[in-house]
Structure formats: structure tokens, C-alpha cells
Enzyme design. Structure first.
Site, PDB file in Angstrom:
ATOM      1  N   ASP A  53      55.958  25.597  38.935  1.00  0.00           N
ATOM      2  CA  ASP A  53      56.080  24.536  37.829  1.00  0.00           C
ATOM      3  C   ASP A  53      56.808  23.356  38.764  1.00  0.00           C
ATOM      4  OD1 ASP A  53      56.311  23.789  35.111  1.00  0.00           O
ATOM      5  OD2 ASP A  53      58.327  23.217  35.918  1.00  0.00           O
TER       6      ASP A  53
ATOM      7  N   GLU B 192      51.135  24.093  39.422  1.00  0.00           N
ATOM      8  CA  GLU B 192      51.241  23.271  38.368  1.00  0.00           C
ATOM      9  C   GLU B 192      51.207  21.930  38.917  1.00  0.00           C
ATOM     10  OE1 GLU B 192      53.175  21.226  34.796  1.00  0.00           O
ATOM     11  OE2 GLU B 192      53.843  21.668  36.785  1.00  0.00           O
TER      12      GLU B 192
END
Length: 486
Positions: free
Chosen positions: A198, A239
């Protein structure tokens, strides 16, 4: 490991019944054959904010959610995907709390990025700050050290408060790399199969750059972490919310990427009753992607779709979504807005509501997603065709973050639209042609026609964009053509 080309679920640990044990029971009761691609459990770790995305540690599960035993129990039948926020950690973590007490004498000082690491005099020039792709008003927070009274300015890319709850990590520091290795080793021990990196696009801080996806340093970091996770049999999913060409660079390096373009393109296709832009996009995208329509944030617009839309057309899409109860997150950095002022970062709302809560339109959207090459992910609210929630905490993202009780789940799975969606998911999971060759068929602009074929099996999707009826024609096990009205 090879990623399983079947449908995945995305859910918070507490959103389907309240905790991980109940989540497992809900999956076993209502969806035992649905999520053959795996379960993406949004951060189940102790956290101080951002609904799990400000983790204190990755070595523990938040006790309110359960334990690692619960994760492993779900993982017995499903590949588990968890997040690792490689860019930041909570200000409440033991690591940063030690820094707040001892300052430069903390054994964890090198985990963090004091501004003098980037600008030796501790004063970043304003013209350089303006180049940074901001996620808040400025990328730094000031903290007072308990023992010395000194004020330290550290990098904090994310966070809704000042000083921020999310403290950036110095990924070039040996201390940070040791800690990340420890976290990933714990994931491996607990049978986690896929890790989403992330906010990985923000990990490189470099003077005179946007400090976002800085090349070649970003690839050096990804090479390091990939070498490590390969030895642990963990697949990585970086991501990155960025211009689509940045995503394509990752794909060229062999990484799985997120198709953050598709959610908007599907809205555009269905609202404008035209497949022209969708076809143009599908003809040029990498196939090694995870596809999604909805998630815990919103439908990406900028910077993901830069150069793929006209502002005047995008404004119409946005206005339609707002009419349907959606809300917006906006771009902070003035230099990253369009020249005409268009500044929409994400459109927030349940995908079902954004499409006007119409069953046929919603099923058409899902059918497009499932026929586009990639690993399809379905967010739990989308799974249950949930409508916009009341925003009670001031965070516009909560419109699409409803926590379902067991009673609400029982009611939702009996809705006709949900039954139709589950049937469609089973088809996507089990029909063998989806592991074959994909083709976009010629069609009128008010139609969609997508085709898959493998070893005598084939399936053809036709969607009439005038009435949103979706029909799949496929070859069954007896060699007969079957017509399936979605």
C-alpha cells in the site's frame, strides 16, 4: 506462487458480522464457492486511525477482530491477501513513541525521515515543496521531543490531522528494512499468500522531484522486497495511484498492477451508452492486472486517468454520480490540477448507488469487469449491492463502508440482484475459457461484445447499452450453445 484467476473478496475484518470468526462463518454459510480467488482482508492490525491504515504493528491482530488463528482458519480454504503499508506506520506505534521520548538517541530514529535527511539545513525550499504530490496541505508534521524539548519535523505523507497519525518510514534505512523483513516473515508464517504494498509510490523522497514514483529508486526498492518475498512464496501487488503510464511501467517490470482505470471507464460506458472509450482502453491495457469497480476509497479519476478523459465529459460523469448520492475527494496540489481547475481525485459512493441502484445496469457493470482480462476483486458492499450509507464521522469515504449485521447479510443475500451476481461469479470462476484467449469483437457503439476461447470452450458477452441487458452465449460440456441472460 501463481495467482488464482478467480474472483476475490475485499472486506474489512469487522464489516461482515463484526469480527474474523464471524467473517469466516459468513463465508462458509453464504459464499462457500464464491471467492475461489481469495480473500483480501483490509488491515486487521492494531491501528490508531484511517480504519486500519495507520497500523501500530503487523505482528498482532487487533483483539476486537480476533487472532492470527482466525486468519489461518480462513486461509485453509482461501488465499489470504493482506496489506503492508510500506510508506508509513502509526504515530502511536512503539517505534515512534520511543522516538518522541528520546529523539535522536532513540534506537528507532533511523526508521523515520527527519527533513534534514533530505535537506541538510532542515529547511525545504518552497519551490521544491510545491513539486511534491501532496495528500495533505503539506507533507511534514512537527513533534516535540519529551526529553529535550526539541522540535523535530518529520515526513508525513498521509493523515487528516496535524500532526499526522501516519509517520513515513525511511525505506533506505537498514533498521526499516529489518523491520519490514520481520513483518513479512510473520505474514509468511501465518500462510498469507499475497501482500498488497500500500502507498508504495510514495516511499522515495528525493529533492527536486514530486517524491512520487521516483525512478530508478522505486525499482531498486521493489527489487529488494520482491527478492525477499519470492523466498517466502508470497506474491506482491504494488498499489500505485498514478498516471496510467506509470502503472504500465510496473507491468513491464513483471508486476501485477491494479486496473484503477476500469471503474471510471465502466461509468462512462454505461452513462453515455457508448463502448468507444472502453474499447480504446481495452485495446491498449496490460492483462496482468487486478480489476475492481469499488473499494474502501472511491472511483479513481486524477491522476490515474490523466490524458484519458476530457474535463468537460468527466464533469458530467462526476455530476451524475453526485446526483446519485456520491461525494468527492479532491487533489491538494495546485500544480497537479487540470488547467481548467478540474481537481477530482476520487468519486465516493457505493458502485450500486453511483449507477442509480438499478439492478440491470449494475449487473452489466459487473459482467464487463468479469470479462475484462485480470483477477476480479469484489468489495463486500458491492457483493451485497449496498446503497450509500449515512456519513456520520465527517469522512466522505464512510458512504461505502457499511458494517453489516448478520441480519442485514441474511436479507441482502436474498435480494434478486445479489442472487444474480453470485450466479455470475460462479460462471466467471468455473468456466475454463477465462484462462484462454481474449478478444474484443466488432460491435455498434451502443453495444459491448467481448469473447473468450480455450480448447473448444468459448463464451461471448453481448450488452445492449440501450436497455442494459447482458447476455452470455457459451459452449457447454456437451458442445451445445447455451444462452445465459445475466
Amino acid at each position: 506462487m501463481a495467482v488464482n484467476n478467480k474472483v476475490q473478496l475485499i472486506t474489512y475484518p469487522d464489516s461482515l458480522g463484526g469480527d474474523l470468526k464471524t467473517l469466516h462463518n459468513v463465508i462458509e454459510t453464504h459464499f462457500p464457492d464464491i471467492f475461489k480467488g481469495g480473500i483480501h482482508i483490509l488491515p486487521p492490525f492494531p491501528s490508531s486511525g484511517d480504519r486500519g491504515f495507520a497500523p501500530l504493528t503487523y505482528l498482532e491482530i487487533e483483539p476486537e477482530f480476533g487472532t492470527w488463528d482466525d486468519i489461518r482458519c480462513i486461509g485453509e480454504k482461501h488465499d489470504i491477501l493482506l496489506d503492508l503499508m510500506v510508506n508509513h506506520i502509526s504515530a502511536k506505534s512503539s517505534f515512534f513513541q520511543d522516538f518522541l521520548k528520546k529523539g535522536r538517541k532513540s534506537k528507532y530514529v533511523d526508521l523515520f525521515i527527519t527533513v534534514d535527511k533530505i535537506w541538510p539545513d532542515g529547511n525545504p525550499p518552497q519551490e521544491e515543496v510545491e513539486k511534491i504530490f501532496l495528500r495533505r496541505n503539506e507533507p511534514f508534521s512537527e513533534f516535540t521531543i519529551e526529553k529535550t524539548g526539541e522540535v523535530e519535523k518529520v515526513w508525513t505523507t498521509f493523515g487528516k490531522v496535524d500532526p499526522s497519525e501516519q509517520i513515513d518510514l525511511d525505506i533506505n534505512s537498514p533498521v526499516t528494512r529489518q523491520l519490514l523483513t520481520k513483518f513479512l516473515s510473520n505474514f509468511s508464517k501465518n500462510k498469507v499468500k499475497i501482500v498488497r504494498l500500500d502507498a508504495v509510490g510514495y516511499v522515495i523522497k528525493k529533492p527536486r522531484t514530486s517524491c512520487f514514483f521516483v525512478e530508478p529508486e522505486i525499482y531498486e526498492f521493489l527489487d529488494w522486497i520482491t527478492d525477499m518475498t519470492n523466498s517466502m512464496d508470497i506474491e506482491l501487488l504494488p498499489e500505485v495511484h498514478a498516471h496510467y503510464k506509470t502503472q504500465y511501467k510496473l507491468a513491464e517490470q513483471g508486476y501485477w498492477i491494479y486496473d484503477f482505470i476500469l471503474p471510471y471507464m465502466v461509468l462512462d460506458t454505461l452513462f453515455n451508452k457508448s463502448s468507444i472509450r472502453l474499447y480504446a482502453y481495452l485495446n491498449n491495457r496490460p492483462e496482468k492486472q487486478y480489476t475492481m469497480l469499488d473499494c474502501h476509497d472511491g472511483v479513481p479519476v486524477k491522476p490515474d486517468l490523466n490524458n484519458l478523459y476530457e474535463s468537460s465529459e468527466a464533469r458530467k460523469i462526476v455530476e451524475k454520480c453526485i446526483e446519485h448520492g456520491g461525494n468527492l475527494s479532491l487533489i491538494y496540489s495546485p500544480k497537479h490540477k487540470d488547467l481548467d481547475g478540474f481537481d477530482v481525485h476520487q468519486i465516493r459512493g457505493t458502485y450500486f448507488s453511483l449507477l442509480g441502484a438499478d439492478d440491470d445496469i449494475y449487473l452489466a457493470a459487473r459482467t464487463i469487469q468479469f470479462f475484462v482480462p485480470g483477477i476480479p476483486q469484489v468489495y463486500y458492499v458491492g457483493l451485497l449491492a449496498g446503497e450509500n450509507d449515512v456519513i456520520s464521522d465527517g469522512d466522505g469515504r464512510t458512504v461505502n463502508r457499511h458494517n453489516y449485521s448478520l441480519k442485514e447479510i441474511d436479507q441482502a443475500v436474498n435480494k434478486n440482484v445479489v442472487k444474480r451476481l453470485l450466479k455470475l461469479i460462479r460462471f466467471r470462476n468455473d468456466y475454463p475459457a477465462f484462462n484462454g484467449d481474449f478478444k474484443i469483437m466488432d460491435s455498434e457503439k451502443n453495444e459491448i461484445c467481448l469473447f473468450w476461447q480455450k480448447e473448444g470452450k468459448s463464451c461471448l458477452l453481448r450488452i445492449d447499452l440501450e436497455n442494459y441487458k447482458s447476455v452470455i452465449e457459451y459452449i457447454d460440456d456437451h458442445g451445445k450453445v447455451v444462452r445465459y441472460l445475466v
